[in-house]
Motif scaffolding. Structure first.
Motif: not given
Length: 83
Positions: A16-44
């Protein structure tokens, strides 16, 4: 069907704070790792990260986790078709 992407639980306020649908947030978190955080992926997201989020959403749709349609990623929209 074999899954390539997990379906992690994501706090509703993260999406919600990123104006992003829950499904997209879930996918972003699914691909995140220790090199790229969900925040980094969401932003750029890199081109590969964007493609991986799209693939995850398509997989979620095939498995009945989400419906076909348009999903918001901040100011962007990702379309998921019924494959």
């Amino acid at each position: 069907m074999n899954r390539n992407f997990n379906t992690p639980a994501v706090a509703a306020d993260w999406a919600q704070s990123r104006e992003t649908d829950a499904a997209v947030a879930m996918a972003i978190h699914a691909i995140a790792d220790n090199k790229r955080t969900p925040e980094q992926i969401w932003e750029a997201p890199t081109a590969v990260e964007f493609e991986n989020v799209q693939m995850a959403l398509n997989e979620y749709c095939i498995n009945g986790d989400i419906e076909p349609g348009d999903y918001c990623w901040g100011q962007e929209t990702i379309s998921v078709a019924n494959l």
